[in-house]
Write an enzyme that holds these catalytic residues in place. Structure first.
Site, PDB file in Angstrom:
ATOM      1  N   GLN B 348     -39.066  22.146  -1.138  1.00 18.49           N
ATOM      2  CA  GLN B 348     -40.687  22.598  -1.543  1.00 18.49           C
ATOM      3  C   GLN B 348     -40.882  21.664  -2.787  1.00 18.49           C
ATOM      4  O   GLN B 348     -39.833  21.952  -3.708  1.00 18.49           O
ATOM      5  CB  GLN B 348     -40.829  23.835  -1.536  1.00 18.49           C
ATOM      6  CG  GLN B 348     -42.272  24.156  -1.869  1.00 18.49           C
ATOM      7  CD  GLN B 348     -43.119  24.358  -0.346  1.00 18.49           C
ATOM      8  OE1 GLN B 348     -42.711  25.473   0.366  1.00 18.49           O
ATOM      9  NE2 GLN B 348     -44.059  23.896   0.024  1.00 18.49           N
ATOM     10  N   GLN B 439     -47.940  24.018  -5.069  1.00 18.03           N
ATOM     11  CA  GLN B 439     -46.931  24.095  -3.941  1.00 18.03           C
ATOM     12  C   GLN B 439     -46.766  22.966  -3.068  1.00 18.03           C
ATOM     13  O   GLN B 439     -47.447  23.151  -1.953  1.00 18.03           O
ATOM     14  CB  GLN B 439     -47.322  25.333  -3.196  1.00 18.03           C
ATOM     15  CG  GLN B 439     -46.221  26.200  -2.225  1.00 18.03           C
ATOM     16  CD  GLN B 439     -45.244  26.971  -2.884  1.00 18.03           C
ATOM     17  OE1 GLN B 439     -44.102  27.012  -2.402  1.00 18.03           O
ATOM     18  NE2 GLN B 439     -45.399  27.109  -4.332  1.00 18.03           N
ATOM     19  N   THR B 515     -37.145  28.434  -3.615  1.00 17.92           N
ATOM     20  CA  THR B 515     -36.192  28.748  -2.405  1.00 17.92           C
ATOM     21  C   THR B 515     -36.312  28.417  -1.123  1.00 17.92           C
ATOM     22  O   THR B 515     -35.928  28.403  -0.185  1.00 17.92           O
ATOM     23  CB  THR B 515     -35.515  30.198  -2.543  1.00 17.92           C
ATOM     24  OG1 THR B 515     -35.057  30.643  -3.976  1.00 17.92           O
ATOM     25  CG2 THR B 515     -34.731  30.728  -1.651  1.00 17.92           C
ATOM     26  N   HIS B 516     -37.374  27.497  -1.062  1.00 18.26           N
ATOM     27  CA  HIS B 516     -38.339  27.028   0.065  1.00 18.26           C
ATOM     28  C   HIS B 516     -37.364  25.753   0.613  1.00 18.26           C
ATOM     29  O   HIS B 516     -37.920  24.672   0.232  1.00 18.26           O
ATOM     30  CB  HIS B 516     -39.561  26.579  -0.090  1.00 18.26           C
ATOM     31  CG  HIS B 516     -40.229  27.866  -0.475  1.00 18.26           C
ATOM     32  ND1 HIS B 516     -41.599  27.685  -1.106  1.00 18.26           N
ATOM     33  CD2 HIS B 516     -39.906  28.938  -0.747  1.00 18.26           C
ATOM     34  CE1 HIS B 516     -41.954  28.914  -1.758  1.00 18.26           C
ATOM     35  NE2 HIS B 516     -41.075  29.783  -1.375  1.00 18.26           N
ATOM     36  N   ASN B 517     -36.363  26.275   1.502  1.00 24.91           N
ATOM     37  CA  ASN B 517     -35.808  25.042   1.891  1.00 24.91           C
ATOM     38  C   ASN B 517     -36.143  25.075   3.545  1.00 24.91           C
ATOM     39  O   ASN B 517     -36.311  25.975   4.194  1.00 24.91           O
ATOM     40  CB  ASN B 517     -34.064  25.320   1.864  1.00 24.91           C
ATOM     41  CG  ASN B 517     -33.485  25.140   0.537  1.00 24.91           C
ATOM     42  OD1 ASN B 517     -33.343  24.090   0.203  1.00 24.91           O
ATOM     43  ND2 ASN B 517     -33.618  26.296  -0.008  1.00 24.91           N
TER      44      ASN B 517
END
Lengths: 232, 589
Positions: B348, B439, B515-517
């Site tokens: 992200q 984001q 932590t957005h994988n």
């Protein structure tokens, strides 16, 4: 180097005394306060050597000098915090992948040494003192306040040529653990008297602000700071 | 030699969000389910209790709730020509461990993707021309549409007690909500949290510029709430410790607070913690997984747990690793661009900004992430990309809460990091800064992927997963554009000082970013473009269902959890209504 032969245990009666002395040098802490610290019982150290106590106290007092906003870093217990952290599971490398092979790697790849935090700081203290002895003829804790600040500035900029150790990386780790000690909950041995929380205006616990967002919109919320220990 | 256990109806690997949902839904369908979890159990009443939960050092610095890198990690490099080295301690991203998984410590931003996100390639080619998408950009349409998924988005809102304000109810646009979202069947279960003061200033400035500010949808109950599983949630206390910490009020949604209380009462469910699954047992000829092999970390004993259905619901990395290690599917081969397991890793692309208001009292430690205010005017289909030179976008938020003293002090750039002046500036600005985030989406690229590392091993002796990732020109251009948009709003807010913090050219595994994988076991319309089908069923083993953001074909400009939860519910429904009656492929290739 002659001054380095003075036995550490004679020189130090604990971080409080070392810190008070350093603080008095830098900012003229009130005499009564310094005396109070000097009379405090000597700390029992879990893992730090006398050299390391002197080093971390000097670092803490240079990074966090005593002034109108707070007592010095060592008066706030930062060396005690560091001692306990390095003695903790974290300090011993818990939850850290430590298998080889080892390569320096690229900065993008992060920390790549096998050293635990405790080992890393021990090596860093030695490397820093070796460099200040070469540069100033004294270990870091024996430097004048101006020399300490100059040495830290050189480390921060990556201009301190340590032998076989990354001075800039070590500076960042030192800064991080010193600030953690100053700002964390006092249950860990630093932030004595919630000095940093008072300085910032951080109320600590219980931090139950439901209903207070509107009440304090545009107004400063003021409360006597409370620690985890105050609720335990 | 592994001890073979009695066969069970379904085994679930990883008891985070997706695992919790599947275990609940499958037991409701009458199946006996075993949940396997590598970490500890977490019971909020004792593990997340006051006063100890309000400990910034323990949770935010020492990462109490995060995975144990000493037994399992990944290796990382920016480019295929480099040697990957292990991530020795999590930093850029923070996968959680234990029951609840990463959901215990998330910030609760609860989003849906846009309808056109689900048909991304088609949308871009229709709007910008058949040749508009470069060959290196590995984006593809989802095999499921927004309208099909909406009932499950709706249901997941009602699992979590989400607090927010609808901007599109059944096609009717509502000012004050997100007018760029797809149609919702119903309003959020709970009213939005109050704006932070910084958010309120941002909202006024954004509105003046013609944008559409609204409260961030927050996966926590703003008032006491009973969810669709009958679980009671408390009201958010606005504590300011949300991210990286768990919730003492059981207000923030996680599988621990919204599902486990019901599952713990469920006789058809058995939880086994501190068990490390090493491999899926794959019968390639039968195109089935017969069970899973695991080591019980409390005894050292290895077990084989046979199961009729296997749900793989670990984190993105572990899902991909498990398939590669178990020999299920064809590994992605970067040299030839063929193979699918490990393909389309997407991060992200977040980039922050800060602004300083010496005259505003902002009580920075107070409030929840739900007090943040968002504009979604610059997400994928919200705006025209003609002539901009990139695709994608993301939402822009004025953040709220979460400025505890170790990590949350903000001073203008150029301020010394220590010494007397640092102290004066720290005190001067602590109450007076507002933080912003963008984001950004990340679209797949042929050079960004995961495979098995040739050198490093985990505690079970398995090769580690290797991540090869760097930011692409497209994503950097997108991110710069988002920052330029938020800069306009910040200027209109009238700060004494502000600073934009663009992403560095190379992705680095320090410091924390997101932590957005996503990706690695992507879903698609046929076995030639995907690892799992539209029901998250493996093309290579019909009784294997892979859950989570590893199935996303690409990362969109929103946090992934809302879609992850909806997909798990959608898959569970299909298993209950079709698969159990007639086990076999749910989509014929």
């Amino acid at each position: 180097m002659a001054d380095d032969t003075i036995p550490r245990r004679d020189f130090l009666t604990g971080a409080g005394a070392a810190g008070a002395g350093a603080a008095a040098l830098t900012a003229g802490v009130p005499a009564a306060k310094a005396a109070e610290s000097a009379n405090a019982p000597a700390e029992t150290w879990l893992v730090l050597t006398a050299d390391e106590v002197a080093f971390f106290s000097a670092i803490a007092d240079t990074m966090i000098p005593a002034d109108a906003l707070s007592p010095s870093g060592s008066e706030c217990g930062v060396p005690v915090f560091i001692d306990r952290q390095l003695a903790s599971a974290w300090g011993a490398g818990a939850k850290m992948y430590r298998a080889g092979p080892f390569h320096p790697g690229l900065p993008e790849q992060g920390y790549q040494l096998p050293l635990t935090p405790r080992d890393y700081f021990a090596a860093g203290v030695e490397a820093t003192n070796a460099w200040t002895r070469k540069t100033y003829g004294k270990s870091f804790d024996r430097l004048s306040p101006d020399q300490r600040a100059e040495a830290l500035t050189a480390m921060e900029a990556g201009k301190a040529a340590f032998e076989n150790f990354d001075s800039r990386a070590f500076f960042q780790r030192l800064l991080a653990i010193t600030m953690e000690g100053f700002f964390s909950d006092p249950i860990y041995g630093g932030n004595r008297g919630k000095a940093s929380w008072r300085m910032l205006g951080f109320p600590g616990l219980p931090a139950t602000y439901a209903g207070k967002i509107e009440e304090y919109r545009g107004k400063r919320y003021v409360a006597e700071p409370q620690s985890i220990a105050d609720f335990s | 030699m592994a001890t073979r256990l009695k066969e069970i109806d379904a085994v679930v690997i990883g008891m985070g969000w997706a695992g919790g949902i599947m275990a609940r839904e499958l037991t409701l369908a009458g199946l006996n389910v075993v949940g396997l979890e590598r970490g500890p159990d977490h019971r909020p009443a004792q593990d997340f209790a006051m006063p100890g939960i309000r400990d910034e050092l323990k949770y935010q610095q020492r990462l109490e709730l995060m995975g144990d890198n000493s037994i399992d990690t990944i290796t990382f490099r920016n480019q295929p020509a480099q040697m990957a080295l292990p991530i020795r301690r999590w930093s850029a991203f923070l996968p959680g461990e234990g029951v609840g998984g990463t959901g215990n410590h998330w910030g609760g931003s609860h989003w849906r993707f846009q309808p056109d996100d689900f048909r991304l390639r088609t949308y871009l080619q229709t709007r910008y021309g058949a040749k508009s998408v470069p060959d290196t950009m590995a984006i593809q349409d989802w095999p499921v549409g927004y309208d099909e998924l909406e009932p499950y988005y709706d249901r997941f809102d009602k699992v979590c007690g989400v607090s927010g304000k609808a901007g599109n109810l059944k096609g009717r646009k509502i000012a004050g909500g997100n007018v760029f979202e797809g149609p919702r069947a119903s309003e959020y279960p709970n009213r939005p949290m109050p704006h932070s003061e910084g958010g309120a200033i941002f909202a006024a400035a954004a509105k003046n510029l013609g944008y559409h500010p609204f409260p961030v949808p927050f996966s926590a109950a703003s008032a006491p709430y009973k969810n669709i599983y009958g679980v009671a949630m408390g009201a958010c206390q606005e504590c300011g410790f949300c991210t990286r910490t768990a919730c003492e009020a059981s207000a923030k949604a996680s599988s621990v607070t919204t599902i486990m209380p019901a599952l713990r009462q469920e006789p058809k469910f058995e939880l086994r913690t501190r068990v490390f699954v090493s491999r899926l047992v794959y019968d390639k000829a039968a195109r089935r997984v017969t069970g899973v092999l695991y080591t019980d970390l409390k005894t050292g004993q290895e077990y084989e747990q046979p199961a009729n259905i296997v749900v793989l619901s670990a984190f993105v990395f572990s899902n991909t690793h498990m398939l590669l290690h178990s020999g299920i599917g064809t590994p992605y081969d970067h040299a030839t661009g063929t193979g699918l397991v490990g393909k389309n890793y997407c991060y992200q692309f977040e980039a922050p900004a800060a602004a300083f208001f010496p005259d505003k009292e902002l009580n920075p430690y107070m409030g929840s992430p739900g007090g943040g205010v968002v504009i979604d005017d610059f997400n994928n289909a919200s705006f025209d990309h003609a002539g901009l030179g990139f695709f994608g976008g993301g939402y822009i938020i004025a953040s709220s809460g979460g400025s505890p003293p170790i990590n949350g002090r903000s001073v203008p750039e150029g301020t010394p990091a220590w010494g007397s002046q640092w102290k004066r500036e720290t005190v001067k600005w602590y109450y007076h800064s507002v933080h912003f985030n963008t984001q950004g989406s990340v679209y797949g690229h042929r050079d960004n992927y995961m495979d098995l590392d040739p050198t490093y091993k985990d505690a079970l002796g398995r090769p580690l997963l290797r991540l090869t990732y760097n930011g692409t020109d497209n994503d950097h251009a997108m991110s710069r554009y988002l920052l330029s948009r938020v800069e306009n709003v910040i200027k209109a807010m009238g700060p004494a000082h502000y600073e934009m913090r663009p992403r560095p050219k190379n992705f680095t595994i320090v410091p924390y970013q997101s932590t957005h994988n996503a990706g690695g076991t992507i879903m698609g319309s046929d076995p030639g473009n995907s690892v799992v089908n539209r029901y998250l069923q493996s093309w290579d083993a019909h009784n294997l269902f892979v859950m989570g953001a590893s199935t996303f074909p690409q990362q969109h400009g929103y946090n992934p959890t809302g879609t992850l939860g909806a997909l798990a519910l959608w898959s569970a429904d299909k298993i209950k209504n079709s698969y159990l009656k007639n086990p076999g492929p749910l989509v014929h290739a």
